[in-house]
Design a protein around this motif. Structure first.
Motif, mmCIF file in Angstrom:
data_model
loop_
_atom_site.group_PDB
_atom_site.id
_atom_site.type_symbol
_atom_site.label_atom_id
_atom_site.label_comp_id
_atom_site.label_asym_id
_atom_site.label_seq_id
_atom_site.Cartn_x
_atom_site.Cartn_y
_atom_site.Cartn_z
ATOM 1 N N ASN A 120 26.495 48.246 42.820
ATOM 2 C CA ASN A 120 27.002 47.801 41.525
ATOM 3 C C ASN A 120 28.515 48.075 41.516
ATOM 4 O O ASN A 120 28.961 49.217 41.703
ATOM 5 C CB ASN A 120 26.299 48.574 40.407
ATOM 6 C CG ASN A 120 26.765 48.155 39.030
ATOM 7 O OD1 ASN A 120 27.960 48.020 38.782
ATOM 8 N ND2 ASN A 120 25.826 47.974 38.118
ATOM 9 N N HIS A 121 29.308 47.026 41.278
ATOM 10 C CA HIS A 121 30.766 47.137 41.296
ATOM 11 C C HIS A 121 31.270 48.226 40.334
ATOM 12 O O HIS A 121 32.221 48.954 40.634
ATOM 13 C CB HIS A 121 31.334 45.766 40.913
ATOM 14 C CG HIS A 121 32.809 45.701 40.801
ATOM 15 N ND1 HIS A 121 33.625 45.278 41.826
ATOM 16 C CD2 HIS A 121 33.645 46.002 39.773
ATOM 17 C CE1 HIS A 121 34.878 45.317 41.434
ATOM 18 N NE2 HIS A 121 34.929 45.761 40.185
ATOM 19 N N LEU A 122 30.609 48.365 39.192
ATOM 20 C CA LEU A 122 31.019 49.367 38.205
ATOM 21 C C LEU A 122 30.704 50.775 38.712
ATOM 22 O O LEU A 122 31.469 51.717 38.487
ATOM 23 C CB LEU A 122 30.324 49.119 36.864
ATOM 24 C CG LEU A 122 30.576 47.741 36.253
ATOM 25 C CD1 LEU A 122 29.744 47.558 34.999
ATOM 26 C CD2 LEU A 122 32.051 47.561 35.940
ATOM 27 N N ALA A 124 30.794 51.620 41.756
ATOM 28 C CA ALA A 124 31.828 51.910 42.757
ATOM 29 C C ALA A 124 33.100 52.438 42.086
ATOM 30 O O ALA A 124 33.692 53.418 42.541
ATOM 31 C CB ALA A 124 32.122 50.652 43.568
ATOM 32 N N HIS A 125 33.520 51.801 40.969
ATOM 33 C CA HIS A 125 34.675 52.349 40.225
ATOM 34 C C HIS A 125 34.351 53.768 39.772
ATOM 35 O O HIS A 125 35.189 54.662 39.836
ATOM 36 C CB HIS A 125 34.960 51.492 38.988
ATOM 37 C CG HIS A 125 35.809 50.279 39.255
ATOM 38 N ND1 HIS A 125 37.077 50.354 39.789
ATOM 39 C CD2 HIS A 125 35.577 48.959 39.030
ATOM 40 C CE1 HIS A 125 37.588 49.126 39.883
ATOM 41 N NE2 HIS A 125 36.698 48.259 39.441
ATOM 42 N N ALA A 126 33.121 53.959 39.301
ATOM 43 C CA ALA A 126 32.746 55.246 38.700
ATOM 44 C C ALA A 126 32.756 56.379 39.733
ATOM 45 O O ALA A 126 33.073 57.520 39.392
ATOM 46 C CB ALA A 126 31.358 55.134 38.065
ATOM 47 N N THR A 314 42.456 49.498 41.234
ATOM 48 C CA THR A 314 42.137 48.073 41.182
ATOM 49 C C THR A 314 41.060 47.782 42.237
ATOM 50 O O THR A 314 40.718 48.655 43.037
ATOM 51 C CB THR A 314 43.405 47.229 41.447
ATOM 52 O OG1 THR A 314 43.995 47.686 42.653
ATOM 53 C CG2 THR A 314 44.411 47.392 40.321
ATOM 54 N N ASP A 315 40.517 46.560 42.228
ATOM 55 C CA ASP A 315 39.377 46.249 43.086
ATOM 56 C C ASP A 315 39.728 46.397 44.573
ATOM 57 O O ASP A 315 40.782 45.939 45.016
ATOM 58 C CB ASP A 315 38.877 44.827 42.797
ATOM 59 C CG ASP A 315 38.242 44.760 41.416
ATOM 60 O OD1 ASP A 315 38.042 45.826 40.808
ATOM 61 O OD2 ASP A 315 37.952 43.642 40.958
ATOM 62 N N ASN A 316 38.834 47.013 45.323
ATOM 63 C CA ASN A 316 39.080 47.284 46.745
ATOM 64 C C ASN A 316 37.747 47.491 47.463
ATOM 65 O O ASN A 316 36.711 47.683 46.815
ATOM 66 C CB ASN A 316 39.976 48.522 46.877
ATOM 67 C CG ASN A 316 39.297 49.768 46.351
ATOM 68 O OD1 ASN A 316 38.573 50.431 47.094
ATOM 69 N ND2 ASN A 316 39.455 50.078 45.077
ATOM 70 N N ALA A 318 37.149 49.997 49.716
ATOM 71 C CA ALA A 318 36.849 51.413 49.960
ATOM 72 C C ALA A 318 35.888 51.956 48.905
ATOM 73 O O ALA A 318 35.002 52.749 49.212
ATOM 74 C CB ALA A 318 38.148 52.222 49.978
ATOM 75 N N MET A 319 36.078 51.516 47.659
ATOM 76 C CA MET A 319 35.189 52.035 46.608
ATOM 77 C C MET A 319 33.752 51.537 46.814
ATOM 78 O O MET A 319 32.792 52.246 46.522
ATOM 79 C CB MET A 319 35.705 51.664 45.212
ATOM 80 C CG MET A 319 35.629 50.200 44.855
ATOM 81 S SD MET A 319 36.256 49.929 43.173
ATOM 82 C CE MET A 319 35.667 48.257 42.855
ATOM 83 N N ILE A 320 33.606 50.323 47.360
ATOM 84 C CA ILE A 320 32.263 49.783 47.622
ATOM 85 C C ILE A 320 31.631 50.539 48.796
ATOM 86 O O ILE A 320 30.465 50.946 48.743
ATOM 87 C CB ILE A 320 32.337 48.265 47.946
ATOM 88 C CG1 ILE A 320 33.080 47.483 46.839
ATOM 89 C CG2 ILE A 320 30.925 47.696 48.180
ATOM 90 C CD1 ILE A 320 32.462 47.541 45.471
HETATM 91 ZN ZN ZN Z 1 36.758 46.134 39.158
#
Ligand code: ZN
Ligand code: KG4
Length: 363
Positions: A120-122, A124-126, A314-316, A318-320
């Motif tokens: 879940n993209h969110l 990943a930010h979290a 911002t979107d990347n 590494a977070m995924i």
């Molecule tokens: Zn994002």
């Protein structure tokens, strides 16, 4: 999966207008290291349309992704056979792009017999602050991007409670729309911030949406309309008018954000006790005025303010990759049936009766 062993994960991000891939290592002690992080922004492709065009984004992801994955693997100096898992953002986002990233991850996983993690993209930010500074649970996340505005309690991997969200526009979206109506180019957030720097934040007394309410929700659409009405009233606009409108808009967003976050942190403490930190992520977290407001809120709530470096806000990829590694370490992997999702709530099952949650599966 033996969590004492280091895990190497390839992560793929294609949910919006960044095509990104990265290889991240999660060590046995739970700390992380980025081996490569390749991000190709599509701003140029979309700029002349004044916003992200989903079909153009999907096509660009198709054209770019293979090369970006290849570069991420080469820069990391890692062979596919060394990967412990392949993670892709499976949503929420623009469905065409999500399909491209998830399908690519499935193909790599299938060819190399590697576990797939549909992230879940969110989430990943979290989880990003655990990659950048090994932050312990629980902490409070303020996520403000072009598509999302949320206050989330991050209590563990897969354990999220949404404390507040926008009832209409996302915060970055409001910045972009205000920029557009004032004739500033896309993406509008940085342009509004720049124009606001020389402006008078007190010239226009815009509404402070939701201030004083007991919930921690946001609303930005009315404020945006107020800016539009004022701009129409005083048109034609000169540079000073534009600067003053931007400064006054930004001041209203700051006040509203400070109030909403203060409530969010109070709700957090009622459920989880004091947070380890207040973490900000998403493009809007790059805004210096908003960052200042967040610092004040954190100080008043006697917690630490933590903002990952801009490339990880911002979107990347590494977070995924990192979210994939965190899930993999807990044995959470997905099947080849994992579906791409345009909508996907972070806390879909939290505090909701099971039957109701099931009826919303996929959202
Ligand atoms: Zn994002
Ligand atoms: O997280 P992000 O890069 O991508 C997603 O939307 O997922 O966020 C982009 C958003 C855009 O709406 C952009 O205008 C906004 O973040 N943004 C800003 C600033 N920099 C980017 N908003 C306000 N001030 C900024 N300095």
């Amino acid at each position: 999966m033996d969590t004492d062993k280091p895990i190497l994960v390839l992560g793929i991000e294609t949910t919006c207008d960044e095509t990104a891939a990265s290889v991240v290592e999660r060590k046995g002690d739970g700390t992380g290291r980025i081996l490569s992080n390749v991000v190709r922004s599509q701003v140029e492709e979309h700029a002349r349309f004044g916003g992200v065009v989903p079909e153009i984004a999907a096509r660009a992801h198709v054209d770019l992704l293979d090369g970006i994955v290849d570069r991420a693997m080469k820069e990391a100096g890692v062979g596919y056979e060394q990967l412990s898992g392949v993670a892709a953002a499976a949503g929420p986002g623009l469905i065409g792009g999500v399909i491209v990233g998830l399908t690519t991850a499935k193909a790599i996983a299938m060819v190399h017999g590697t576990p797939l993690i549909a992230v879940n993209h969110l989430e990943a930010h979290a989880l990003t602050p655990r990659l950048t500074c090994a932050l312990a649970f629980p902490y409070c996340l303020f996520l403000a991007s072009g598509g999302h505005t949320q206050i989330v309690a991050v209590a563990g991997v897969g354990n999220y409670v949404r404390l507040g969200t926008t009832v209409d526009d996302a915060m970055g979206e409001a910045f972009d729309k205000v920029a557009k109506m004032l004739g500033l180019p896309y993406p509008g957030g940085p342009q509004v911030e720049r124009a606001a720097a020389g402006g008078d934040p007190t010239r226009f007394n815009f509404p402070r949406p939701m201030v004083g309410r007991p919930d921690a929700n946001f609303s930005l659409s009315g404020l945006k309309t107020a800016v539009r009405n004022e701009a129409n009233r005083i048109a034609p606009l000169d540079q000073k008018d534009i600067s003053d409108l931007c400064a006054s808009f930004q001041a209203a967003v700051m006040d509203s954000t400070a109030d909403r976050l203060a409530v969010g942190l109070k709700l957090f403490e009622e459920i989880f006790g004091p947070p380890r930190a207040l973490v900000a992520a998403g493009g809007v977290a790059a805004n210096r005025a908003i960052r200042g407001a967040l610092q004040d809120v954190a100080a008043k709530a006697q917690t630490t303010m933590l903002i990952p470096p801009p490339v990880l806000c911002t979107d990347n990829g590494a977070m995924i990759a990192w979210a994939g590694a965190e899930r993999l370490a807990l044995g959470l992997i997905d099947s080849m049936d994992a579906a791409p999702r345009a909508r996907w709530l972070l806390d879909a099952n939290a505090g909701v009766p099971v039957g109701y949650a099931n009826s919303r599966a996929g959202f």
